[in-house]
Scaffold this motif. Sequence first.
Motif, mmCIF file in Angstrom:
data_model
loop_
_atom_site.group_PDB
_atom_site.id
_atom_site.type_symbol
_atom_site.label_atom_id
_atom_site.label_comp_id
_atom_site.label_asym_id
_atom_site.label_seq_id
_atom_site.Cartn_x
_atom_site.Cartn_y
_atom_site.Cartn_z
ATOM 1 N N GLY A 56 0.757 -1.192 -0.008
ATOM 2 C CA GLY A 56 0.089 -0.097 -0.008
ATOM 3 C C GLY A 56 0.784 1.254 -0.067
ATOM 4 O O GLY A 56 0.344 2.473 -0.236
ATOM 5 N N LEU A 57 1.914 1.082 0.258
ATOM 6 C CA LEU A 57 2.935 2.384 0.551
ATOM 7 C C LEU A 57 3.023 3.117 -0.831
ATOM 8 O O LEU A 57 3.146 4.246 -0.843
ATOM 9 C CB LEU A 57 4.281 1.885 1.146
ATOM 10 N N ARG A 58 3.107 2.271 -1.864
ATOM 11 C CA ARG A 58 3.449 3.021 -3.165
ATOM 12 C C ARG A 58 2.096 3.654 -3.751
ATOM 13 O O ARG A 58 2.299 4.054 -4.946
ATOM 14 C CB ARG A 58 4.131 2.346 -4.035
ATOM 15 N N GLN A 59 1.060 3.374 -3.283
ATOM 16 C CA GLN A 59 -0.173 3.567 -3.862
ATOM 17 C C GLN A 59 -0.635 5.046 -4.015
ATOM 18 O O GLN A 59 -0.139 5.848 -3.205
ATOM 19 C CB GLN A 59 -1.366 2.791 -3.230
ATOM 20 N N SER A 60 -1.187 5.462 -5.110
ATOM 21 C CA SER A 60 -1.469 6.823 -5.336
ATOM 22 C C SER A 60 -3.209 6.771 -5.490
ATOM 23 O O SER A 60 -3.751 7.897 -5.124
ATOM 24 C CB SER A 60 -0.811 7.440 -6.396
ATOM 25 N N HIS A 61 -3.446 5.685 -5.988
ATOM 26 C CA HIS A 61 -5.033 5.432 -6.163
ATOM 27 C C HIS A 61 -5.638 5.425 -4.857
ATOM 28 O O HIS A 61 -5.382 4.225 -4.346
ATOM 29 C CB HIS A 61 -5.413 4.490 -7.352
ATOM 30 N N LEU A 62 -6.642 6.143 -4.577
ATOM 31 C CA LEU A 62 -7.304 6.141 -3.125
ATOM 32 C C LEU A 62 -7.910 4.893 -3.184
ATOM 33 O O LEU A 62 -7.722 3.930 -2.041
ATOM 34 C CB LEU A 62 -8.366 7.281 -3.124
ATOM 35 N N LYS A 63 -8.786 4.244 -4.019
ATOM 36 C CA LYS A 63 -9.736 3.048 -3.540
ATOM 37 C C LYS A 63 -8.573 1.850 -3.464
ATOM 38 O O LYS A 63 -8.854 1.140 -2.624
ATOM 39 C CB LYS A 63 -10.488 2.723 -4.889
ATOM 40 N N ARG A 64 -7.629 1.973 -4.337
ATOM 41 C CA ARG A 64 -6.595 0.713 -4.190
ATOM 42 C C ARG A 64 -6.113 0.755 -2.988
ATOM 43 O O ARG A 64 -5.547 -0.280 -2.024
ATOM 44 C CB ARG A 64 -5.474 0.798 -5.223
ATOM 45 N N LEU A 65 -5.815 2.034 -2.481
ATOM 46 C CA LEU A 65 -4.840 2.106 -1.280
ATOM 47 C C LEU A 65 -5.807 1.744 0.053
ATOM 48 O O LEU A 65 -5.304 0.859 0.770
ATOM 49 C CB LEU A 65 -4.658 3.711 -0.959
ATOM 50 N N PHE A 66 -7.102 2.084 -0.014
ATOM 51 C CA PHE A 66 -8.012 1.356 1.177
ATOM 52 C C PHE A 66 -7.954 -0.008 0.982
ATOM 53 O O PHE A 66 -8.250 -0.413 2.011
ATOM 54 C CB PHE A 66 -9.083 2.529 1.058
ATOM 55 N N ALA A 67 -8.107 -0.443 -0.215
ATOM 56 C CA ALA A 67 -8.259 -1.930 -0.493
ATOM 57 C C ALA A 67 -7.070 -2.456 0.369
ATOM 58 O O ALA A 67 -7.285 -3.424 1.161
ATOM 59 C CB ALA A 67 -8.002 -2.293 -2.025
ATOM 60 N N TYR A 68 -5.663 -2.007 0.093
ATOM 61 C CA TYR A 68 -4.571 -2.538 0.754
ATOM 62 C C TYR A 68 -4.782 -2.425 2.174
ATOM 63 O O TYR A 68 -4.537 -3.398 3.037
ATOM 64 C CB TYR A 68 -3.253 -2.075 0.219
ATOM 65 N N SER A 69 -5.361 -1.183 2.678
ATOM 66 C CA SER A 69 -5.343 -1.335 4.172
ATOM 67 C C SER A 69 -6.421 -2.079 4.693
ATOM 68 O O SER A 69 -6.342 -2.624 5.696
ATOM 69 C CB SER A 69 -5.809 0.222 4.531
ATOM 70 N N SER A 70 -7.616 -2.388 3.812
ATOM 71 C CA SER A 70 -8.432 -3.347 4.463
ATOM 72 C C SER A 70 -7.920 -4.663 4.539
ATOM 73 O O SER A 70 -8.056 -5.462 5.522
ATOM 74 C CB SER A 70 -9.770 -3.316 3.742
ATOM 75 N N LEU A 71 -7.193 -4.900 3.380
ATOM 76 C CA LEU A 71 -6.184 -6.214 3.536
ATOM 77 C C LEU A 71 -5.709 -6.491 5.041
ATOM 78 O O LEU A 71 -5.572 -7.509 5.806
ATOM 79 C CB LEU A 71 -5.365 -6.257 2.283
ATOM 80 N N GLY A 72 -4.826 -5.080 5.097
ATOM 81 C CA GLY A 72 -3.719 -5.472 6.322
ATOM 82 C C GLY A 72 -4.854 -5.676 7.493
ATOM 83 O O GLY A 72 -4.477 -6.550 8.399
ATOM 84 N N GLN A 73 -6.047 -4.865 7.914
ATOM 85 C CA GLN A 73 -6.671 -4.906 8.767
ATOM 86 C C GLN A 73 -7.553 -6.403 9.000
ATOM 87 O O GLN A 73 -7.331 -7.098 9.812
ATOM 88 C CB GLN A 73 -7.896 -4.065 8.821
ATOM 89 N N VAL A 74 -7.969 -7.077 7.644
ATOM 90 C CA VAL A 74 -8.475 -8.360 7.837
ATOM 91 C C VAL A 74 -7.336 -9.156 8.113
ATOM 92 O O VAL A 74 -7.577 -10.225 9.086
ATOM 93 C CB VAL A 74 -9.083 -8.603 6.396
ATOM 94 N N ALA A 75 -6.035 -9.011 7.780
ATOM 95 C CA ALA A 75 -5.086 -10.059 8.125
ATOM 96 C C ALA A 75 -4.707 -9.870 9.878
ATOM 97 O O ALA A 75 -4.312 -11.037 10.186
ATOM 98 C CB ALA A 75 -3.616 -9.482 7.294
ATOM 99 N N LEU A 76 -5.168 -8.806 10.274
ATOM 100 C CA LEU A 76 -4.811 -8.560 11.682
ATOM 101 C C LEU A 76 -5.858 -9.435 12.541
ATOM 102 O O LEU A 76 -5.573 -10.087 13.349
ATOM 103 C CB LEU A 76 -4.935 -7.182 12.107
ATOM 104 N N VAL A 77 -7.262 -9.617 11.889
ATOM 105 C CA VAL A 77 -8.116 -10.239 12.407
ATOM 106 C C VAL A 77 -7.999 -11.646 12.493
ATOM 107 O O VAL A 77 -8.079 -12.322 13.433
ATOM 108 C CB VAL A 77 -9.416 -9.727 11.764
ATOM 109 N N PHE A 78 -7.371 -12.024 11.244
ATOM 110 C CA PHE A 78 -7.129 -13.423 10.820
ATOM 111 C C PHE A 78 -5.972 -14.026 11.785
ATOM 112 O O PHE A 78 -6.311 -14.929 12.826
ATOM 113 C CB PHE A 78 -6.372 -13.424 9.419
#
Lengths: 205, 474, 295, 550, 197
Positions: free
Chosen positions: B284-306
């Motif tokens: 997500g660090l290199r992302q500039s497209h907002l929707k993709r950025l939040f996609a990666y962040s939700s990936l991260g959060q889901v992984a944390l839940v996992f």
Amino acid sequence: MEEGFLLEQKTLEGDLNSETSHQSSVDFLMNWFRKRSIFVLAYGTGCGAIEMPPTFTSRYDAERLGIRGAATPRQADVIIVSGYCSYKTLRRIIRTYEQMSNPKYVLALGSCTVNGGMYWDSYNTIKKLEDYLPVDMYVNGCMPRPESILEGFIELQKEIGAGKASSWQKYEENHEFYRKNQEAVLGEKVEPSYEADWYLYEGGL
Amino acid sequence: MSSVLFVALPLLFGFSTPILGYFGKNAVAYVSTLMQLFLLYLGFDLLLNEGFSIELISIAPPLGISFVVTKVSLLFVLLFTSVMTLFSLYYLSYRSEKPYRDESKFFILINMLLAASIGLVLSSDIFNIYVFFEIAGISAYILSAYEKSSSALEAGIKYLITGAVASIFLIFAIVLIYIYIGSLNLGIIAQHFELLPFQIKLLISILLLIGFGFKVEIFPLNFWVSDVYQGSSTLVNALFSAIVVKAYLFVFFHLLYLFLPHGEFSLFLIYLGAFSMLAAEVAGLRQSHLKRLFAYSSLGQVALVFTAFALQNTQAIQAALFIVLAHSVAKMGIFFALALIEKEHESMESETLKSLNSPFLRVILLISMLSLLGIPLFAGFVGKLLVLKSLALEGMLPIIMMIILASLIEAVYYFKLAGYMFTSDKRRDVLKVTWAHKTILAFLSLLLLIIGMAPFLLSEYLFEASKLMLGGVS
Amino acid sequence: MILLELLLMLLVAYGVGFLYYGLYRNITARFQRRFGPPLWQSFFDSIKFFLKEESTSHGWMFYLGPIIMMSGAITTLFFIPFFKETTNFSGLSSYGNLFVVLYLLVLGPLGNALGVGTGGNPFGAMGVTRGLSRLFALELPFYIAVIAIMSLSGSADISEIAAHQSTMYALAYPLLFIGALFSFIGMMGQSPFDVVGAPVEVYSGPASEFSGKFLALLMSQSAIYTFAKLVLMVNLFLGGAQGFLELLLKTFVLFLFVISFGSLYGRFKTPQSIDFLLKVPTTIAVIGLILATWS
Amino acid sequence: MMINLSNYALGHIVLALEMSHLANFFAVLILLSMGTLLFLVKNYALPKSFYALSALLSTSLFLIVYAADYLLFFIGWEVMSITTYFLLSFSVSQKTLHKYIIFAMSSALALFIAILMIYSTQQSFLYSDARESFELMGEFQGVFFLVLILFAIFVKLGVIGFHYWLVDAYEEAHDIFTAFLSAVLSKMGVYALIILVVKVTQPMLALAIIGVMTSIIATFKAIQEDSVKRVLAYSSIAQLGYIVTVLGVADGMSGALYHSLIHTAVKLLLFINIAGVIYMTGRDKFSQLGGLIYKMPQSFVLLLIGIIVLAGMPPLGGFSSKFLIYSALLDTKYLLLLSGVMFSSASAFLYIYKLIYGVYLGHPSHKKLESAKEVSLSFLLPQYLLAFILITLGTFPALIVPYINEILLESSLTTLSFTHAGELISAFAQFNGLIVMSAFGTIFVLVVIFFVSTRSKAKEAKNRFDIAYCGEEPDESTHLHYGYSMGKELARVGILRAIIKNSSSHFYEYLGKQTLSFAELFRKIYSGKLSVNFNIAILFLLLLLWGSLR
Amino acid sequence: MFKTIKSNFATADVEVKRQDLYKVVIKYDRLSALIDFLYNNYTYKILNAITCTDWIEEGHFALTYLITTEDRSNTFMIQTLVGREDTKVESFSKKFKQAQIMERDLHEMYGIDFIGNDNLKELSLENWVHTPPLRREFDTLEFVNEHLTFREGREDNVDVKAETKRLRALKKAQKEADKKAKEAADASALKENEDGK
């Protein structure tokens, strides 16, 4: 029979305080201190400047008479105008002279300051220093040797001791005369004018 | 009132839309919102008078619908229904400027999605799970491909393929289970699972892991998520991140706790989760497209839940539930706000935030981001603290390190966005937000703040829920 | 009684200071093969400047600059005890310690630097800059030596340090003394490190704007500061003094060494002197420190 | 006195607040700076959110100070970093803001890991159990714990390797906020250092060495700066270096506390003074200021008091704290440390004089400065209050020693001996502030009387051009504002050039680039093509099988 | 080398004044071409001096440019004649930096205007408003008598020239008188000898 340096020393100093003059004990004491310690401004205006180093260093050693060099006009008592004085240098000499603190004395070396010397017909030098600065002591000689300069200093010290060397009061009293001559030679108004009327004010603390 | 209604009503609504079409254009919208409100009421009614029951409707001997309503599954049902009602309320005022084309189809799909995810959560029959797995998948594929743009189409296809592959693995697992254990009911399977030989047990669990892995967005299998989020419309994204992922997560771990109560694979899963969180954030660090950025962040959060679920102790699960709640609320806030921004600015590059000129939206985005980061006064912090606390109890230092590093990277690119928003720059004209949107967004942020400030309101309920989930009563 | 003693200390310092200053000019003159001025020439110079008709001042801060310098000098003098055992002629040193003296040494020059700053003469600012950048290079070896001595004699009180020296620290720990001596030469404003007030290069540095009585005050305070520093060095390194004669003897020997060292060397540029001071005396002092603390 | 919040347990976590003497001491520092800065607020048109955020910031500060367990402490720390981020965002450039938040977040998260490590051994966050849990930690874990804690604190204190964000943030932040930043936020670092390191482990020599290095390098970097606020930023790093040094040494606590009080007061005084100058002239560079002494005389006198304290000169308070630090360092046998500290405080005179010369003395570097007038009372009143505090601490150095002794007793350290307010006694020697101040005062008055009564009268120079200028006559166009860049020639000295020239910024830029390129590599994995992803998935599957079958 | 110069710059023949000094007179308009030619081909890279002599009778200035080779082995004197009244000469300060000061001095002392020289303000004469002093029509003595005052001598001062003439006449008369007296004495002594003999 002494000879050589000691004799010279004795003769020079011999009649240093022979000049008896009637002045109050406070003035006498004050002039005595002014006589014993003279600070000469390190400012070589003309060709006489080359005579200054031998006078102040080992061979002729003016320091034994209490005469020392001073870096800035603020610290100096005596300004030496050594030799011819072109308009350009005159402007700086006047500026420096006015920055020195009273009582201040002028020692003029060489005949150029008396009547223009060998540059008597030059378009660029002033002929008579008297008109522009009050001079206390002339030492003639087309550049007097250190001995005569020391002689000049001794005479100046005698006059100071006797309280007679009061050229700086003369400069203050008839200031217009000097300013008129200066502006005649230097072209437009001599800067800074405020330096001149600085004398008219009474001192503070 | 039986829990089957949760599934039956949306499907029934789906078929009745053509009739409703005659009553006028926005009749469909109003009816569906009313229906969702009713479902929400139903959920709360079950919650209040402790209607925990098991519903068994058997059509043919092995096949039939069996729902089990326990505290934890009810929690998820409530979460889904409230998310859906908020979504449709938001959409009601959103559609006045930019409605989706032929809305009735859109409403059918979101209701089907809701029904399927509730079904997934409630059902205790493995075949039911597969059925709802498929329904949810299909409605998600079509929803993501709903807009007529090329990226939407690409998203849809990609989602379809991964979904199909996932369901193949799942059906293999179910077939194997059915062959060896003979019954489809989760309780029976759970009892017989230990007796199976190790290889078979291993094979089934791997198949299950991969089947659900795609849906649960674990590291090697979550490549499709960012393209889908980019392709689908922002509002739909909110649904994806808030409902769909959570449902699959719950089901996967529900099965895991049932089949492997002693947590043979938990260490492997924990490392997998932590690593996938790190991978998601770094990407997500290199992302500039907002929707993709939040996609990666939700990936991260889901992984944390996992990771939290994989720890398999009550405290960790309570933490996981906290994070699930906080993440859904925060992500909904973000995507709703982004929908408004997209309507105004047309471009979804992160630089558009520089020219955003509406203090309200800035604050909303900020609060949701801070909560996602786990900054103390917000809900996210409670979840993160509890997860890390339970990890500390287990003494797994490297895991803590990976999670903290990941949240640091997440902080970096979130604050880059905050920086764009807050440092002074040439601003466009003020973006006006209707009072309806304002109330919903304000409600979401307030919710975050309240959970953050006073977590004890929920902590008892969640604690029992996590005990129940671990106990595996089916 | 204490006031009388303080006044006496001040007069002694003033007189001996100017005597040493006159001796300095005579001895350097003799080095240059000429007869120096009469012994009390510096005294006459300062009195002559006091008797000037008027002196230019640039505002009240300029006026206060030399005054702060003078009061700094006198305070430093009072905080340094003259003798080892007896409490008389110890001034106020029982109320202060070596740290107070070390910082008072710098308080005077800093106050004067403010006056020079308001004077507005660029040469003054240049002189002060050179002085300050030279200062910290000077202080390092001196501090190392002083710290070693303080830890050796177990106290920061000057009279205690003096009393503690059964054999002179200069003999017991020569390296420390040499390191401190280098910076002492700089502190006394002697040749290798005296680029601060160079009359030609920097138009006499900080003193370029001071005329008449300001200059007189600067001269008299430098006399007092010289004597104070000499007594300090004697107390720290040469084992203090019992009576006046011993004090004068030791201070004069130290002074003689410093002047002769000074009159033999040309002037360092500021970066050169900093580079030299941070390298040679500092390493000597550090080695001395290590040796002292090891034993 | 402890307030126990355990009934709000989040699953049996005990949260507690406590009114210890140490906490009250730092609370006084916070109140002092907030009180003095409130005077200035009405001069600036600040947006309303500035007040809200500063209120939140001060509550988080009080939370940090009064927390009795590490979790509350961490919550306060994190909220402080975030509110500072937003308070900075009013006037700071995007790049500096981003630099700040990366450092702040990494320090907060490092602290979080450390706290979790404490929790993992002792199952409680309370301070009281910290010492045992540290002993329980293994050798490797203990070192790792200290590294994390020191990293977090060094970032907040701006120790020399980690000050990459600090100087730019101090320079670009709003004047009031810079004062608050340097006066209080750095003290939170000191407080953290005390409760997390000094109370937990025995004094570490490494800490002292880092402190000395910081103060020396920061001092030489301060000398090179042209912007006033950057000089003050570096000088506060140097002063904090002293505190870190003395905390790394046995019974240095008293010196550290005294110096943090003095440092807070003097930094507030300096920053408010500079804020006044910037408010009046709109310039903050030495090369653009100068010659303000007779236009802003009161500010000049107040800055004079400030720099005398900053330099640690005897009559005023700065010396008393330096004296305690020096005696504490003298006790230990590491004398080179003491000489390093004294060397850095001696070389500090250069930038201290530059502070007052560049701004007030010399000639004005621009005509606009002629029109500067004295700042309003709202700037001067806080400065007078702070000056009064510093002067009283100068004349009565032992005024606060009884209170410090209570703190020392509380954390079971050896206390300072105390006779009366005027006399400050340390292990090695004592000095009487009253006598020093009155001696200097009376001598000063006597010299003034003598000086006024001499025959030669002082005549005021006509204007600022009436100076001895080698016969020339300077006028408006000649550049007379010399000396503002004093200290630049130090770069020509071999040893110092090494200190001045290289800086830590290249290292951090390199680090930033590396992480970004690494992230770019990761993004490729998430590239669009489906085939690539499936291959990875299959690879993962094989790995899984191989792992489990083995 | 001399032939090439003579041919393409139409000058008088090059005169070898000394083994290392050549002189050539050239018209003004070919001057810069010759200097460039020597600069590029024969390493005459250093401009020593620009001097000017005032031929008031012929009514022109003689501007001489002295350029030397890089290894200082040989100098070339290039002389041109330019008019006396408000002459305009093209400046070489772009090619040789030191030319700037030389031209400034010539401008001050002779009043020659150098086009292209950016700094022609006064060098040693401050506020000088009269005719440039080194021009021959400027009479220094007359200027001095007009502008400056001499020290008036003592009352008994006499004109120096008349005084010296008078003294010399007196000495001569004295000498003659002695000679006459000596001759008279010799004559009388001779006479006594003759009487004595």
